[in-house]
Design a protein around this motif. Sequence first.
Motif: not given
Lengths: 112, 114
Positions: A95-99, B31, B33, B35, B45, B48, B56, B95
């Motif tokens: 998705x571009x955000x590497x989730x 990056x 996140x 979860x 998820x 992000x 996202x 990340x």
Amino acid sequence: ELKVEQNPLFLSMQEGKNYTIYCNYSTTSDRLYWYRQDPGKSLESLFVLLSNGAVKQEGRLMASLDTKARLSTLHITAAVHDLSATYFCAVDSLSGTYKYIFGTGTRLKVLA
Amino acid sequence: EPEVTQTPSHQVTQMGQEVILRCVPISNHLYFYWYRQILGQKVEFLVSFYNNEISEKSEIFDDQFSVERPDGSNFTLKIRSTKLEDSAMYFCASLRDRAGEKLFFGSGTQLSVL
């Protein structure tokens, strides 16, 4: 939307036996990861698979990736009790955000 | 190996209260996140975060949720008015900078909403 399925969900096996856990995903991705989780603990990275045909091995575990079939396998050889845990595959959604999108998990119990 | 640090490890709160879960990602990672994992279920998820903004978010991450990176090291998840169904283990992950790198996960915060 990317969906990731694992089977089996539960696996009880005898020590010394071999078995394979399957991870299917629904849309194109060439990056797949396997994690191990012990009860109440965090996620421990096992393997990083980054291309079609990738194979990685560590001890009694071997993981492979077939991007055309959208399938990864985690093979257990001669299981031992210490391998008892929940195993998750996770797919990069691109998705571009590497989730990552995680699979449903496979709870493995190795019986002595 | 570098670690993602989360605090607290356990948080108990009353329904309707605000909670803030804290994370210190690995220092050179870009990056971030969140979860969550409801007991016995899969890892889901939430959001992000990159370059100081949300990149996202999932359907779970509604208006009750927010994230911040206030000081360049901490990364927080706030739930404004907790509900019973927010009870879960919340994992922070980071990340470094490119595809193919693995996500590093923290040890999690177990949130219990009573």
